[in-house]
Design a protein around this motif. Structure first.
Motif, short mmCIF file in Angstrom:
data_model
loop_
_atom_site.label_atom_id
_atom_site.label_comp_id
_atom_site.label_asym_id
_atom_site.label_seq_id
_atom_site.Cartn_x
_atom_site.Cartn_y
_atom_site.Cartn_z
N ASN C 2 -20.12 -36.77 30.35
CA ASN C 2 -18.85 -36.28 30.24
C ASN C 2 -18.42 -36.10 28.67
O ASN C 2 -18.68 -37.28 28.15
N GLN C 3 -17.31 -35.38 28.54
CA GLN C 3 -16.69 -35.38 27.08
C GLN C 3 -15.77 -36.80 27.28
O GLN C 3 -15.47 -37.16 28.00
N SER C 4 -15.86 -37.68 26.10
CA SER C 4 -14.99 -38.69 26.29
C SER C 4 -13.50 -38.10 26.09
O SER C 4 -13.32 -36.97 25.45
N THR C 5 -12.66 -39.01 26.42
CA THR C 5 -11.17 -38.57 26.10
C THR C 5 -10.81 -38.13 24.81
O THR C 5 -10.22 -37.15 24.63
N LYS C 6 -11.48 -38.98 23.93
CA LYS C 6 -11.09 -38.71 22.63
C LYS C 6 -11.71 -37.14 22.14
O LYS C 6 -11.01 -36.50 21.45
N GLU C 7 -12.82 -37.04 22.56
CA GLU C 7 -13.38 -35.68 22.29
C GLU C 7 -12.68 -34.57 23.02
O GLU C 7 -12.29 -33.55 22.44
N LYS C 8 -12.06 -34.69 24.11
CA LYS C 8 -11.42 -33.94 24.86
C LYS C 8 -9.96 -33.64 24.10
O LYS C 8 -9.68 -32.27 23.81
N LEU C 9 -9.58 -34.69 23.73
CA LEU C 9 -8.36 -34.44 22.66
C LEU C 9 -8.49 -33.53 21.32
O LEU C 9 -7.87 -32.63 21.13
N ILE C 10 -9.63 -33.99 20.80
CA ILE C 10 -10.12 -33.35 19.52
C ILE C 10 -10.23 -31.94 19.78
O ILE C 10 -9.75 -31.04 19.19
N ASN C 11 -11.02 -31.60 20.94
CA ASN C 11 -11.39 -30.04 21.15
C ASN C 11 -10.02 -29.38 21.52
O ASN C 11 -9.93 -28.15 20.93
N SER C 12 -9.20 -29.98 22.40
CA SER C 12 -7.86 -29.28 22.69
C SER C 12 -7.02 -28.98 21.38
O SER C 12 -6.53 -28.12 21.05
N LYS C 26 2.87 -28.74 19.84
CA LYS C 26 3.29 -30.10 20.22
C LYS C 26 2.38 -30.97 20.53
O LYS C 26 1.31 -30.47 21.24
N VAL C 27 2.55 -32.15 20.57
CA VAL C 27 1.60 -33.13 20.95
C VAL C 27 1.48 -32.77 22.69
O VAL C 27 0.38 -32.78 23.46
N SER C 28 2.38 -32.31 23.29
CA SER C 28 2.50 -32.04 24.75
C SER C 28 1.35 -30.67 25.00
O SER C 28 0.75 -30.66 25.78
N ASP C 29 1.37 -29.90 24.07
CA ASP C 29 0.43 -28.84 23.94
C ASP C 29 -0.83 -29.45 23.89
O ASP C 29 -1.95 -28.80 25.04
N ILE C 30 -1.23 -30.35 23.26
CA ILE C 30 -2.65 -30.86 23.27
C ILE C 30 -3.13 -31.57 24.26
O ILE C 30 -4.06 -31.24 25.00
N VAL C 31 -2.11 -32.45 24.73
CA VAL C 31 -2.52 -33.03 26.15
C VAL C 31 -2.43 -32.37 27.45
O VAL C 31 -3.30 -32.39 28.20
N GLY C 32 -1.66 -31.36 27.26
CA GLY C 32 -1.67 -30.48 28.28
C GLY C 32 -3.01 -29.57 28.41
O GLY C 32 -3.57 -29.41 29.51
N GLU C 33 -3.25 -29.02 27.22
CA GLU C 33 -4.83 -28.31 27.11
C GLU C 33 -5.97 -29.47 27.51
O GLU C 33 -6.77 -29.06 28.28
N ALA C 34 -5.80 -30.61 27.20
CA ALA C 34 -6.83 -31.72 27.49
C ALA C 34 -6.74 -32.17 28.92
O ALA C 34 -7.64 -32.77 29.39
N PHE C 52 -4.80 -34.26 13.31
CA PHE C 52 -5.10 -33.04 12.39
C PHE C 52 -6.26 -33.74 11.16
O PHE C 52 -6.89 -32.81 10.83
N PHE C 53 -5.79 -34.89 10.57
CA PHE C 53 -6.53 -35.31 9.63
C PHE C 53 -8.12 -35.41 9.96
O PHE C 53 -8.92 -35.06 9.31
N GLU C 54 -8.38 -36.00 11.30
CA GLU C 54 -9.58 -35.98 11.66
C GLU C 54 -10.40 -34.64 11.97
O GLU C 54 -11.63 -34.67 11.58
N ILE C 55 -9.63 -33.70 12.18
CA ILE C 55 -10.13 -32.26 12.30
C ILE C 55 -10.43 -32.02 11.04
O ILE C 55 -11.66 -31.22 10.67
N VAL C 56 -9.69 -31.91 10.17
CA VAL C 56 -9.89 -31.60 8.71
C VAL C 56 -11.02 -32.01 8.08
O VAL C 56 -12.09 -31.51 7.58
#
Lengths: 181, 181, 181, 181
Positions: C2-12, C26-34, C52-56
């Motif tokens: 499984n994707q770890s929770t952190k990965e899920k969040l990054i992907n979302s 919104k942070v709520s969009d991200i967690v909602g998606e995840a 955002f920084f991690e993604i960039v």
DNA sequence: TATGAATGAGACTTCATTCAT
DNA sequence: AATGAATGAAGTCTCATTCAT
């Protein structure tokens, strides 16, 4: 169990709306009364209109139930109408603050609320009409009963603070007067 | 002669208040309708409350005059009450917008306006009481008449848009029913 | 696995940032998606900026690797540049959403992100400069190549949705045009 | 005559938007800079989006005018393109802050703004295409010119703060390189 | 780790009222 | 008297972040 936050908000809103009216009530008044943060309000309600709507719906539902119950209740007309009235007054008496909101605030807010108000009114009238259908001048009598009922609520119960017993006895006297005897 | 600026403002306010209600009416709506500048409003009225007060006072004065006139009018009770009602309905019918404001807005604004509303109501009740003093159950009958009168205004005249003739005939029927015969 | 929770969040976050932009997310969009709770977000990231920084950083790292790889790659200039371009485009093509974020969002967020953006840009320019050092007008040619490359990414790849093959062939044509032949 | 309040607001907004970006700019920043009250802003603009739109429209109009002017300008291609570029750079140089907003903020705001941005871009490309129609690889050359032009604006003019003369000479060199000779 | 209700600072926006002209 | 631009207090609502469970 404790009152849920939503219940706390509803109860506070009932209190504040009935004290200051819809337009003079600020969301900050409601949350202040409930002892929660401003933002918490918006977790449970989209707007001030929405919590008002929920409250109004509470009275409407109660009244609807009573109408439904007595619509199919078979008994002598005079008796049915008296029982119906007694039950309506009982509910309104018990939830005076909500009743206050319904009778003194709903019309002013406008929009859908006006419609809700007239809708309930119409359904009570239909109820009386049906019950009085065998009486002469049933239309007129229905109108008189509903006008007097509303007067009792607004002036004696809400503004005048008379006892429940007084309200009911007045109503029964009126029924007797109007239906004869 | 032209309407004075103050008259223009009053008339516009009546229009807008009756369309949108007191709280949903902005001073800018009133001046917009009147075609004068925002600042001009405050030459004639201290506040939005004040112009509302003046308008409300117009109905109150008219009703008061009619009460005064018929209080000292000597004739058969039934006749006096019918004439009184006809005259009240006539005024309200003629100034429907103001009547709308009085019956549907005044209570919500709160403050002194609530008092004014109940005051008028009380004076009409006293009028009926006096006229009915020789009748049995005069108290009850007065209440019924006033409740029905208000019902006629709110539902048939203002919301239902019935004709003046209809309103008056309904009222007279009710008087006959309640006073007997 | 499984994707770890952190990965899920990054992907979302990648998905949502690329759809709505940094500020409209919104942070709520991200967690909602995840599909995780609001609070969970803050277990893995200190703030919205941080994710955002991690993604960039992911794009920056990929590009850096490619720059490093071809900086020490010995071959005919034209060939190296073409291979370098192809590889850059390949990565961006594969991670279009991240590329979108890098090219269309990073500059607006301000703060350190602007620096990161210009930094990458500078390193690509240095790469070209070095490779073209033997050519006349190397400075100008480097600038033209980088401007055109960015244009390809922004307009053809991201906004225009052209195929990978098209992008690469355009780039190679440009290299030939600019380096002569 | 003094700057009108609206002009003051526009100028302040340009300053603040270019310093902090669209999303990090609060209406309170704009009015603070302009030295007017918060409410004054809403006399002139419906929202932050609206004032941003007006500002963006200023650049768009200027660029459009230049495109129109040179579209019908008959002269040797190379000369026309150089004059066109010079004029575009001149306007952007003169209104650097607005240019900054257009090049670094517009894309991120999303919605219609993204469309406006790509629209202008497309019109510049069409202009080049038309002028280069007789050249071989006109499509590629147009793309290169536009990519390099944007690079000059973003990196040399806005981020790098180079002189106007430098920008223009770079552009002319590029034109010569790309069109041959 | 995970949850999600609660928080509260801070942004946007409205509008009654003022005031210089 | 009349104007209408300007004010600013006050209200609505959002959302990143915290925290007890």
């Amino acid at each position: 169990m404790n009152q849920s936050t939503k219940e706390k908000l509803i109860n506070s809103a009932i209190k504040v709306f009935s004290e200051k009216g819809f337009f003079n009530t600020k969301v900050s008044d409601i949350v202040g009364e409930a002892g929660v943060a401003q933002g918490t309000f918006y977790i449970y309600f989209k707007s001030k209109e929405e919590i008002f709507f929920e409250i109004v719906q509470m009275v409407v539902d109660q009244i609807s139930n009573i109408i439904d119950k007595y619509t199919t209740y078979e008994d002598e007309t005079r008796r049915v109408i008296k029982l119906f009235g007694r039950e309506i007054f009982k509910v309104l008496y018990e939830y005076k603050e909500i009743a206050y909101i319904f009778f003194f605030q709903v019309i002013c807010v406008g929009g859908e609320f006006q419609r809700i108000y007239f809708d309930v009114s119409q359904r009570i009238k239909d109820f009386y009409l049906k019950k009085l259908s065998k009486y002469p001048k049933s239309q007129l009598k229905a109108e008189i009963l509903i006008g007097f009922g509303k007067r009792l609520v607004e002036f004696d119960m809400l503004a005048g603070n008379r006892t429940f017993t007084y309200i009911v006895s007045q109503f029964e006297d009126a029924v007797d007067l109007i239906l004869g005897e």
